[in-house]
Enzyme design. Structure first.
Site, mmCIF file in Angstrom:
data_model
loop_
_atom_site.group_PDB
_atom_site.id
_atom_site.type_symbol
_atom_site.label_atom_id
_atom_site.label_comp_id
_atom_site.label_asym_id
_atom_site.label_seq_id
_atom_site.Cartn_x
_atom_site.Cartn_y
_atom_site.Cartn_z
ATOM 1 N N ARG A 116 5.318 8.218 -4.944
ATOM 2 C CA ARG A 116 6.509 7.395 -5.168
ATOM 3 C C ARG A 116 7.197 7.853 -6.446
ATOM 4 O O ARG A 116 6.554 8.270 -7.391
ATOM 5 C CB ARG A 116 6.119 5.926 -5.335
ATOM 6 C CG ARG A 116 5.975 5.169 -4.038
ATOM 7 C CD ARG A 116 5.709 3.711 -4.306
ATOM 8 N NE ARG A 116 4.408 3.498 -4.903
ATOM 9 C CZ ARG A 116 4.187 3.181 -6.166
ATOM 10 N NH1 ARG A 116 5.199 3.027 -7.002
ATOM 11 N NH2 ARG A 116 2.977 3.015 -6.621
ATOM 12 N N TYR B 247 8.399 11.356 1.468
ATOM 13 C CA TYR B 247 7.039 10.852 1.236
ATOM 14 C C TYR B 247 6.920 9.320 1.272
ATOM 15 O O TYR B 247 7.757 8.606 0.732
ATOM 16 C CB TYR B 247 6.516 11.360 -0.120
ATOM 17 C CG TYR B 247 5.160 10.803 -0.376
ATOM 18 C CD1 TYR B 247 4.048 11.391 0.209
ATOM 19 C CD2 TYR B 247 4.990 9.627 -1.085
ATOM 20 C CE1 TYR B 247 2.807 10.818 0.081
ATOM 21 C CE2 TYR B 247 3.753 9.052 -1.225
ATOM 22 C CZ TYR B 247 2.666 9.648 -0.643
ATOM 23 O OH TYR B 247 1.442 9.065 -0.760
ATOM 24 N N LYS C 287 7.237 -0.603 0.630
ATOM 25 C CA LYS C 287 7.512 -1.141 -0.710
ATOM 26 C C LYS C 287 8.967 -1.606 -0.858
ATOM 27 O O LYS C 287 9.243 -2.621 -1.498
ATOM 28 C CB LYS C 287 7.221 -0.088 -1.781
ATOM 29 C CG LYS C 287 5.833 0.498 -1.709
ATOM 30 C CD LYS C 287 4.773 -0.545 -1.838
ATOM 31 C CE LYS C 287 3.427 0.166 -1.898
ATOM 32 N NZ LYS C 287 2.298 -0.711 -1.989
ATOM 33 N N HIS D 84 2.121 -7.777 -3.595
ATOM 34 C CA HIS D 84 1.360 -6.541 -3.398
ATOM 35 C C HIS D 84 -0.118 -6.922 -3.276
ATOM 36 O O HIS D 84 -0.898 -6.700 -4.204
ATOM 37 C CB HIS D 84 1.605 -5.624 -4.608
ATOM 38 C CG HIS D 84 1.151 -4.205 -4.419
ATOM 39 N ND1 HIS D 84 0.962 -3.336 -5.467
ATOM 40 C CD2 HIS D 84 0.855 -3.497 -3.311
ATOM 41 C CE1 HIS D 84 0.576 -2.160 -5.012
ATOM 42 N NE2 HIS D 84 0.498 -2.225 -3.709
ATOM 43 N N SER E 175 -1.624 -0.082 -7.441
ATOM 44 C CA SER E 175 -1.836 1.062 -6.552
ATOM 45 C C SER E 175 -3.133 1.780 -6.924
ATOM 46 O O SER E 175 -3.424 1.980 -8.096
ATOM 47 C CB SER E 175 -0.676 2.041 -6.675
ATOM 48 O OG SER E 175 0.511 1.400 -6.291
ATOM 49 N N CYS F 185 -6.211 0.856 -6.773
ATOM 50 C CA CYS F 185 -7.217 0.084 -7.501
ATOM 51 C C CYS F 185 -8.148 -0.681 -6.571
ATOM 52 O O CYS F 185 -8.814 -1.628 -6.992
ATOM 53 C CB CYS F 185 -6.548 -0.861 -8.490
ATOM 54 S SG CYS F 185 -5.833 0.009 -9.888
ATOM 55 N N ASP G 51 -2.356 -4.209 1.921
ATOM 56 C CA ASP G 51 -1.415 -3.818 0.864
ATOM 57 C C ASP G 51 -0.378 -4.885 0.501
ATOM 58 O O ASP G 51 -0.025 -5.012 -0.656
ATOM 59 C CB ASP G 51 -0.688 -2.534 1.272
ATOM 60 C CG ASP G 51 -0.068 -1.802 0.085
ATOM 61 O OD1 ASP G 51 -0.757 -1.646 -0.937
ATOM 62 O OD2 ASP G 51 1.113 -1.406 0.162
ATOM 63 N N ARG H 268 -3.019 10.657 1.841
ATOM 64 C CA ARG H 268 -3.136 9.369 2.542
ATOM 65 C C ARG H 268 -3.405 9.545 4.027
ATOM 66 O O ARG H 268 -3.091 10.580 4.610
ATOM 67 C CB ARG H 268 -1.827 8.588 2.376
ATOM 68 C CG ARG H 268 -1.444 8.356 0.908
ATOM 69 C CD ARG H 268 -1.352 6.910 0.565
ATOM 70 N NE ARG H 268 -1.246 6.705 -0.872
ATOM 71 C CZ ARG H 268 -1.482 5.523 -1.447
ATOM 72 N NH1 ARG H 268 -1.831 4.488 -0.724
ATOM 73 N NH2 ARG H 268 -1.383 5.381 -2.756
HETATM 74 P P1 GTP Z 1 -2.817 1.771 -2.755
HETATM 75 O O1 GTP Z 1 -2.825 2.130 -1.309
HETATM 76 O O2 GTP Z 1 -2.258 2.812 -3.641
HETATM 77 O O3 GTP Z 1 -2.149 0.452 -2.991
HETATM 78 O O4 GTP Z 1 -4.369 1.699 -3.220
HETATM 79 P P2 GTP Z 1 -5.471 0.588 -3.014
HETATM 80 O O5 GTP Z 1 -5.291 -0.489 -4.024
HETATM 81 O O6 GTP Z 1 -5.521 0.173 -1.593
HETATM 82 O O7 GTP Z 1 -6.817 1.355 -3.415
HETATM 83 P P3 GTP Z 1 -8.006 1.921 -2.501
HETATM 84 O O8 GTP Z 1 -8.800 0.833 -1.871
HETATM 85 O O9 GTP Z 1 -7.480 2.958 -1.614
HETATM 86 O O10 GTP Z 1 -8.926 2.587 -3.595
HETATM 87 C C1 GTP Z 1 -8.449 3.569 -4.471
HETATM 88 C C2 GTP Z 1 -9.602 4.273 -5.117
HETATM 89 O O11 GTP Z 1 -10.441 3.339 -5.783
HETATM 90 C C3 GTP Z 1 -10.490 5.032 -4.145
HETATM 91 O O12 GTP Z 1 -10.799 6.282 -4.695
HETATM 92 C C4 GTP Z 1 -11.718 4.179 -4.040
HETATM 93 O O13 GTP Z 1 -12.856 4.946 -3.769
HETATM 94 C C5 GTP Z 1 -11.798 3.520 -5.403
HETATM 95 N N1 GTP Z 1 -12.446 2.202 -5.326
HETATM 96 C C6 GTP Z 1 -12.151 1.189 -4.484
HETATM 97 N N2 GTP Z 1 -12.982 0.141 -4.644
HETATM 98 C C7 GTP Z 1 -13.844 0.481 -5.623
HETATM 99 C C8 GTP Z 1 -14.952 -0.181 -6.256
HETATM 100 O O14 GTP Z 1 -15.314 -1.312 -5.949
HETATM 101 N N3 GTP Z 1 -15.565 0.512 -7.262
HETATM 102 C C9 GTP Z 1 -15.185 1.760 -7.633
HETATM 103 N N4 GTP Z 1 -15.848 2.352 -8.619
HETATM 104 N N5 GTP Z 1 -14.166 2.428 -7.048
HETATM 105 C C10 GTP Z 1 -13.495 1.798 -6.071
HETATM 106 C C1 SPV Z 2 1.168 2.286 -3.417
HETATM 107 O O1 SPV Z 2 1.501 3.159 -4.202
HETATM 108 O O2 SPV Z 2 0.889 1.113 -3.785
HETATM 109 C C2 SPV Z 2 1.070 2.609 -1.982
HETATM 110 C C3 SPV Z 2 1.561 3.925 -1.546
HETATM 111 O O3 SPV Z 2 0.655 1.797 -1.186
HETATM 112 S S1 SPV Z 2 3.248 3.946 -1.272
HETATM 113 O O4 SPV Z 2 3.538 3.418 0.047
HETATM 114 O O5 SPV Z 2 3.696 5.328 -1.376
HETATM 115 O O6 SPV Z 2 3.899 3.120 -2.258
HETATM 116 MN MN MN Z 3 -0.242 -0.174 -2.250
#
Ligand code: GTP
Ligand code: SPV
Ligand code: MN
Length: 644
Positions: free
Chosen positions: A99, A248, A257, A277, A299, A301, A324, A424
């Site tokens: 983004r 993208y 978003k 979010h 994002s 996290c 999300d 992704r």
């Molecule tokens: P967006 O799609 O960007 O909004 O991301 P998200 O908030 O959905 O994060 P996602 O669940 O994809 O996790 C992002 C990263 O954090 C990955 O590399 C995971 O492996 C890591 N992660 C998720 N949960 C945990 C956790 O409980 N502990 C640790 N150490 N890492 C985590």
């Molecule tokens: C984020 O960045 O929180 C995402 C990926 O979920 S995007 O749709 O590119 O914003």
């Molecule tokens: Mn997101």
């Protein structure tokens, strides 16, 4: 003839005879004529502006999708992931991988509606405002003729189940087939939406172009885009989104978003609901009682991971509603009801594997589009975290096509990863083995708890609970997290990301806090409890103190029991934390010492934390933080001062 009336204004831009001829055939195309009046006018205006060679109104059918996927393959824009069923891999250019927050604008008549006024000389971090007039002018220049040589796709889509009182409709025009195929996964797309909009129904007007027109004979690159001219603009007063130059994710899948957060957050404020979010998940305890929770993490996290958690605690069950975005509105029964406006997951690939997220791994075996991951010689995909899950004898092609990537040293691989850190997968939510039975309930699911959280290597405990709603709003407002690769160019700094919404606010954060606070004045409603969690605390060596993932169910259990009103919390400086021995740590391999560290909040670090929050408020929103939030900050300060 009718179309001349539309073409004439565009003559100001250099329209060739060929374009005129093409446009006339576009205007008279039966597909365009079949559209309802409002949609037809929107399409015509933009055909005039963008001058595509043809248009295609998407019906969302499988057949249409297969044709598009075939075309994309033939042109080398997608490769088939033969190991799986109907799965594809796309690779963007290096400039178009995330983004673009810096070029994302909200264009409202009054600046103060969009961004708080920062202290003099301070650069605003809570959104970029542009005047609609200036932005219109810039965008007209960018979009004029931008679809020459291409097809304009008309995507009717619904955010939320079609017909739900919580859903909203949109029409996205785009010149990218990749975007069409992705929108088909991420939204409910096609004919039924056009029927709902009819002649005069409301819809959010979304215009997207990769910004790469083609003259006859031009060679089309595999990933056309125009990074130098990127702009993602929102016009809330006109319910319009215009995005130019990027193909993208969040820049181009405008339902996500742009619509479901930025535009929707304003609609939500005006109509008395919330667009956040947040993931949504259902948890059922061993006695069979179920609660739903929503969680806002910035994002990358851990939203997708928590949304699809496999609890390690025996007898507990988790089911996923969304990963999300949550749209939440009080129902007639006074509960806060949430829907997931999306129909798919656009999840972070690296780190996803059988042990961290087996449900995501099961969701991507069919009908999935991968972007910027590495590929394997046996027709599969690869990314960081899958080292133990690929056969020894396959070779890996790195996401930029680098051969012999495996031969690099460990150190080199940390600099040149196999997949892009923001690579992704885009898959239908219905693929998820633990998708909740109520995930498409038009009335939403009742939310009992809201979690805030982020990547905090120190200071912030594993879990704490807000003392009341105002305290919860303060916790959301003062959220911070380590920067990630979902947005461009940000190192490993701890950034303020209030409510995990910093890049996604559609209106001023100061008004946003007012809106959240105002919910406590509602009559006959049950406000959810608010918590803050932190899975990312590190020890002195930099290792995570908490195992995370499925073990997070232990924290969910404590939260569940707090929602039941169990007396298992005690006050601390930041908020209510678990009383000794109230968290279920049976069979957990975390030492007592580490557990203590996870809840340790050194006074000097808390003082620093408060200084940072104060500085953030003072610089970004001087005199614009609602009084109850300032009072919470003062209360925290005195609690720290009194602590030892
Ligand atoms: P967006 O799609 O960007 O909004 O991301 P998200 O908030 O959905 O994060 P996602 O669940 O994809 O996790 C992002 C990263 O954090 C990955 O590399 C995971 O492996 C890591 N992660 C998720 N949960 C945990 C956790 O409980 N502990 C640790 N150490 N890492 C985590
Ligand atoms: C984020 O960045 O929180 C995402 C990926 O979920 S995007 O749709 O590119 O914003
Ligand atoms: Mn997101």
């Amino acid at each position: 003839m009718l179309y001349y009336r539309h073409i004439l204004p565009a003559l100001r831009s250099p329209l060739t005879f060929r374009n005129c001829r093409l446009l006339s055939s576009v205007f008279t195309s039966p597909q365009l004529q079949s559209l309802g009046e409002g949609v037809k006018q929107f399409v015509k205006d933009n055909v005039e502006l963008c001058q595509p060679d043809s248009i295609h109104v998407c019906d969302g059918s499988r057949d249409e999708n297969q044709k598009l996927l075939h075309k994309l393959q033939k042109e080398g824009r997608l490769t088939k992931v033969t190991k799986y069923d109907n799965c594809y891999l796309a690779r963007t250019t290096v400039e178009d991988v995330a983004r673009v927050e810096g070029q994302t604008y909200i264009c409202s008549e009054r600046k103060e509606d969009t961004v708080p006024t920062p202290k003099e000389g301070v650069a605003p971090i809570l959104g970029n405002w542009r005047s609609p007039q200036i932005m219109d002018k810039e965008l007209t220049e960018k979009f004029t003729g931008c679809m020459k040589g291409r097809t304009m796709y008309v995507i009717p889509f619904s955010m939320g189940p079609v017909g739900s009182p919580l859903s909203k409709y949109g029409i996205q025009l785009t010149d990218s087939e990749y975007v069409v195929a992705s929108m088909r996964i991420m939204t409910r797309m096609g004919g039924p939406v056009l029927d709902k909009i009819g002649d005069n129904g409301q819809f959010v007007k979304c215009l997207h172009s990769v910004g790469y027109p083609l003259q006859p004979g031009d060679k089309d690159p595999v990933w056309p885009c125009n990074p130098a001219k990127i702009a993602v603009a929102h016009f809330p007063e006109r319910s319009e989104i215009k995005s130019f130059g990027s193909g993208y994710g969040g820049n181009s899948l405008l339902g996500k978003k742009c619509f479901a957060l930025r535009i929707a957050s304003i609609l939500a404020r005006n109509e008395g609901w919330l667009a956040e979010h947040m993931l949504i998940l259902g948890i059922t305890n061993p006695e069979g009682r179920k609660r739903y929770i929503a969680a806002a993490f910035p994002s990358q996290c851990g939203k997708t991971n928590l949304a699809m958690i496999t609890p390690t605690l025996p007898g507990w069950k988790a089911e996923c509603v969304g990963d999300d975005i949550a749209w939440m509105k009080f129902g007639d029964d006074g509960t806060l009801r949430a829907i997931n406006p999306e129909a798919g997951f656009f999840g972070v690939a690296p780190g996803t594997n059988q042990s961290s997220n087996p449900n995501a791994m099961a969701s991507i075996l069919k009908d999935t589009i991968f972007t910027n991951v590495a590929s394997t010689s046996d027709g599969g995909v690869f990314w960081e975290g899958l080292e133990k899950e690929i056969s020894e004898d396959v070779s890996i092609t790195q996401w930029r096509g680098l051969q012999q990537w495996e031969k690099l040293t460990k150190k080199e691989k940390s600099v040149i990863p196999a997949s892009h850190p923001n690579a992704r997968f885009c898959c239908p939510a219905s693929n998820c083995p633990i998708i909740d039975e109520n995930w498409e309930d038009p009335n939403g699911v009742p939310i009992d708890a809201i979690l805030f959280g982020g990547r905090r290597p120190k200071t912030i405990p594993l879990v704490y609970e807000a003392r009341n709603w105002e305290h919860g709003v303060f916790i959301g407002a003062s959220m911070r997290s380590e920067a990630t690769s979902a947005a461009e160019n940000m190192g490993k700094k701890i950034l303020h990301d209030p409510f995990a919404m910093r890049p996604f606010f559609g209106y001023s954060f100061s008004q946003y806090m007012d809106h959240w606070l105002s919910l406590q004045e509602r009559k006959n409603v049950t406000l959810p409890k608010i918590f803050h969690v932190n899975w990312f605390r590190r020890d002195a060596e930099g290792a995570f103190l908490w195992p995370g993932f499925g073990e997070n169910s232990r924290v969910l259990e404590w939260i569940f029991r707090r929602c039941d009103g169990e007396d298992i919390a005690q006050d601390s400086v930041l908020g209510l934390i678990p009383k000794p021995n109230t968290m279920n740590l049976k069979d957990l391999v975390v030492s007592q010492k580490k557990m203590e560290e996870l809840f340790h909040t050194p006074k000097n670090e808390l003082e620093e934390e408060v200084r940072d929050i104060e500085k953030f408020f003072d610089e970004q929103l001087p005199e614009q933080v609602p009084l109850p939030v300032m009072q919470q900050l003062q209360a925290l300060k005195s609690k720290i001062a009194q602590s030892n």
